[in-house]
Design a protein around this motif. Structure first.
Motif, PDB file in Angstrom:
ATOM      1  N   TRP A 172       0.882  -1.257   0.022  1.00  0.00           N
ATOM      2  CA  TRP A 172       0.171   0.165   0.042  1.00  0.00           C
ATOM      3  C   TRP A 172       0.863   1.353  -0.129  1.00  0.00           C
ATOM      4  CZ3 TRP A 172      -0.061   3.556   4.005  1.00  0.00           C
ATOM      5  CH2 TRP A 172      -0.790   4.483   3.897  1.00  0.00           C
ATOM      6  N   GLU A 173       1.756   1.208   0.839  1.00  0.00           N
ATOM      7  CA  GLU A 173       2.657   2.274   1.130  1.00  0.00           C
ATOM      8  C   GLU A 173       3.708   2.718  -0.422  1.00  0.00           C
ATOM      9  OE1 GLU A 173       5.874   4.319   4.307  1.00  0.00           O
ATOM     10  OE2 GLU A 173       5.883   2.332   3.771  1.00  0.00           O
ATOM     11  N   SER A 174       3.812   2.055  -1.134  1.00  0.00           N
ATOM     12  CA  SER A 174       4.544   1.935  -2.330  1.00  0.00           C
ATOM     13  C   SER A 174       3.689   2.254  -3.517  1.00  0.00           C
ATOM     14  CB  SER A 174       5.554   0.933  -2.720  1.00  0.00           C
ATOM     15  OG  SER A 174       4.760  -0.159  -2.817  1.00  0.00           O
ATOM     16  N   GLY A 175       2.283   2.080  -3.172  1.00  0.00           N
ATOM     17  CA  GLY A 175       1.326   2.365  -4.418  1.00  0.00           C
ATOM     18  C   GLY A 175       0.940   3.687  -4.649  1.00  0.00           C
ATOM     19  N   ALA A 176       0.268   3.891  -5.698  1.00  0.00           N
ATOM     20  CA  ALA A 176       0.125   5.108  -6.362  1.00  0.00           C
ATOM     21  C   ALA A 176      -0.894   6.011  -5.303  1.00  0.00           C
ATOM     22  CB  ALA A 176      -0.355   5.079  -7.672  1.00  0.00           C
ATOM     23  N   GLY A 177      -2.075   5.144  -4.804  1.00  0.00           N
ATOM     24  CA  GLY A 177      -2.885   5.881  -4.143  1.00  0.00           C
ATOM     25  C   GLY A 177      -2.543   6.400  -2.649  1.00  0.00           C
ATOM     26  N   HIS A 178      -1.317   5.928  -2.137  1.00  0.00           N
ATOM     27  CA  HIS A 178      -1.060   6.379  -0.668  1.00  0.00           C
ATOM     28  C   HIS A 178      -1.163   7.805  -0.523  1.00  0.00           C
ATOM     29  CE1 HIS A 178       2.698   7.057   1.817  1.00  0.00           C
ATOM     30  NE2 HIS A 178       1.892   6.707   2.604  1.00  0.00           N
ATOM     31  N   LYS A 179      -0.566   8.566  -1.206  1.00  0.00           N
ATOM     32  CA  LYS A 179      -0.365   9.960  -0.618  1.00  0.00           C
ATOM     33  C   LYS A 179      -1.562  10.622  -0.801  1.00  0.00           C
ATOM     34  CE  LYS A 179       4.623  10.870  -1.499  1.00  0.00           C
ATOM     35  NZ  LYS A 179       4.970  10.487   0.008  1.00  0.00           N
ATOM     36  N   ASP A 180      -2.534  10.312  -1.970  1.00  0.00           N
ATOM     37  CA  ASP A 180      -3.887  11.000  -1.865  1.00  0.00           C
ATOM     38  C   ASP A 180      -5.009  10.700  -0.811  1.00  0.00           C
ATOM     39  OD1 ASP A 180      -6.137  12.379  -3.402  1.00  0.00           O
ATOM     40  OD2 ASP A 180      -6.987  10.318  -3.530  1.00  0.00           O
ATOM     41  N   GLN A 181      -4.620   9.335  -0.589  1.00  0.00           N
ATOM     42  CA  GLN A 181      -5.539   8.766   0.775  1.00  0.00           C
ATOM     43  C   GLN A 181      -5.151   9.394   1.916  1.00  0.00           C
ATOM     44  OE1 GLN A 181      -4.369   4.572   0.172  1.00  0.00           O
ATOM     45  NE2 GLN A 181      -6.500   4.006  -0.653  1.00  0.00           N
ATOM     46  N   THR A 182      -3.829   9.686   2.255  1.00  0.00           N
ATOM     47  CA  THR A 182      -3.526  10.200   3.591  1.00  0.00           C
ATOM     48  C   THR A 182      -3.231  11.938   3.348  1.00  0.00           C
ATOM     49  OG1 THR A 182      -1.382   9.878   2.894  1.00  0.00           O
ATOM     50  CG2 THR A 182      -2.234   8.244   4.277  1.00  0.00           C
ATOM     51  N   ALA A 183      -3.692  12.455   2.427  1.00  0.00           N
ATOM     52  CA  ALA A 183      -3.585  13.824   2.213  1.00  0.00           C
ATOM     53  C   ALA A 183      -4.282  14.563   3.324  1.00  0.00           C
ATOM     54  CB  ALA A 183      -4.077  14.155   0.825  1.00  0.00           C
ATOM     55  N   PRO A 184      -5.384  14.383   3.818  1.00  0.00           N
ATOM     56  CA  PRO A 184      -6.315  15.094   4.594  1.00  0.00           C
ATOM     57  C   PRO A 184      -5.494  15.399   5.894  1.00  0.00           C
ATOM     58  CG  PRO A 184      -7.679  13.637   3.473  1.00  0.00           C
ATOM     59  CD  PRO A 184      -6.251  13.306   3.110  1.00  0.00           C
ATOM     60  N   LEU A 185      -4.895  14.175   6.309  1.00  0.00           N
ATOM     61  CA  LEU A 185      -4.135  14.337   7.591  1.00  0.00           C
ATOM     62  C   LEU A 185      -2.743  14.974   7.558  1.00  0.00           C
ATOM     63  CD1 LEU A 185      -5.073  10.991   9.083  1.00  0.00           C
ATOM     64  CD2 LEU A 185      -5.488  13.417  10.141  1.00  0.00           C
ATOM     65  N   ARG A 186      -1.971  15.049   6.476  1.00  0.00           N
ATOM     66  CA  ARG A 186      -0.582  15.436   6.148  1.00  0.00           C
ATOM     67  C   ARG A 186      -0.222  16.629   6.756  1.00  0.00           C
ATOM     68  NH1 ARG A 186       2.715  12.225   3.430  1.00  0.00           N
ATOM     69  NH2 ARG A 186       1.758  10.759   2.279  1.00  0.00           N
ATOM     70  N   PRO A 187      -1.225  17.835   6.621  1.00  0.00           N
ATOM     71  CA  PRO A 187      -0.891  18.950   7.133  1.00  0.00           C
ATOM     72  C   PRO A 187      -0.728  19.122   8.638  1.00  0.00           C
ATOM     73  CG  PRO A 187      -2.582  19.361   5.630  1.00  0.00           C
ATOM     74  CD  PRO A 187      -2.287  18.005   5.645  1.00  0.00           C
ATOM     75  N   LEU A 188      -1.274  18.032   9.100  1.00  0.00           N
ATOM     76  CA  LEU A 188      -1.300  18.141  10.657  1.00  0.00           C
ATOM     77  C   LEU A 188      -0.078  17.200  11.275  1.00  0.00           C
ATOM     78  CD1 LEU A 188      -5.130  17.435  11.327  1.00  0.00           C
ATOM     79  CD2 LEU A 188      -4.073  19.557  11.302  1.00  0.00           C
ATOM     80  N   ARG A 189       0.660  16.732  10.248  1.00  0.00           N
ATOM     81  CA  ARG A 189       1.675  15.746  10.570  1.00  0.00           C
ATOM     82  C   ARG A 189       3.001  16.452  11.803  1.00  0.00           C
ATOM     83  NH1 ARG A 189       3.407  11.718   7.326  1.00  0.00           N
ATOM     84  NH2 ARG A 189       1.226  11.110   7.131  1.00  0.00           N
ATOM     85  N   ASP A 190       3.126  15.611  12.724  1.00  0.00           N
ATOM     86  CA  ASP A 190       4.206  16.251  13.698  1.00  0.00           C
ATOM     87  C   ASP A 190       5.392  16.221  13.210  1.00  0.00           C
ATOM     88  OD1 ASP A 190       5.821  17.091  15.889  1.00  0.00           O
ATOM     89  OD2 ASP A 190       4.822  15.806  17.188  1.00  0.00           O
TER      90      ASP A 190
END
Length: 167
Positions: free
Chosen positions: A67-85
């Motif tokens: 999953w992590e190396s797949g194409a959809g990984h970044k899009d799927q987690t995009a909503p939380l990325r701005p909150l990453r510590d």
């Protein structure tokens, strides 16, 4: 790295708690149906109101890395990325499950964790012996107490033994 479930812990920070829950729900909705994803949860730190973690549970290492190396990984987690510590050295950790308890039953998940399984067997034998001695003496109520004491010893000795080995 096969042999058991994998849990991924992602660290997030937010001064605005109203942003966190919607972002989590959106990312989770996007990930629904992902092969190997067993589930996830959002946790809020009791000691720091700005701190949140998302823990996702995967069937195994291979499912997570696919999953992590797949194409959809970044899009799927995009909503939380701005909150990453990003103040942490790594904003995530990955853990492989070695053993678990459900109620009073231990499950050892990897072959090299035999010492934990042996500790559980010893405590189970002690529970049975203690319950049998109490019952022989005609103290059936004490048999239950002995079994309960054995269960507590089982949990303490089994979990403690494995934690000491892993540290």
């Amino acid at each position: 790295m096969t042999g058991g479930a994998v849990e991924v812990v992602l660290y997030h920070l937010s001064d605005d708690p109203d942003r966190v829950l919607p972002a989590y729900h959106e990312a989770s909705r996007r990930m629904a149906g992902t092969a190997g994803l067993l589930g996830n949860k959002l946790l809020h730190a009791l000691g720091d109101p700005r701190s949140y973690v998302v823990v996702s549970r995967w069937a195994d290492w291979e499912a997570f890395t696919a999953w992590e190396s797949g194409a959809g990984h970044k899009d799927q987690t995009a909503p939380l990325r701005p909150l990453r510590d990003t103040g942490r050295d790594r904003p995530f950790e990955i853990y492989r499950e070695l053993a678990a308890y459900a109620g009073d039953r231990a499950t050892t998940l990897v072959a090299d964790a035999g010492k934990t399984a042996d500790a559980g067997k010893t405590a189970d034998a002690r529970k049975a012996a203690d319950a049998g001695k109490a019952a022989e003496a005609g103290k059936t109520a004490d048999a239950g107490k002995a079994a309960d004491a054995g269960k507590a010893a089982d949990v303490t000795s089994g979990a403690g033994a494995k934690q000491k080995e892993g540290v």
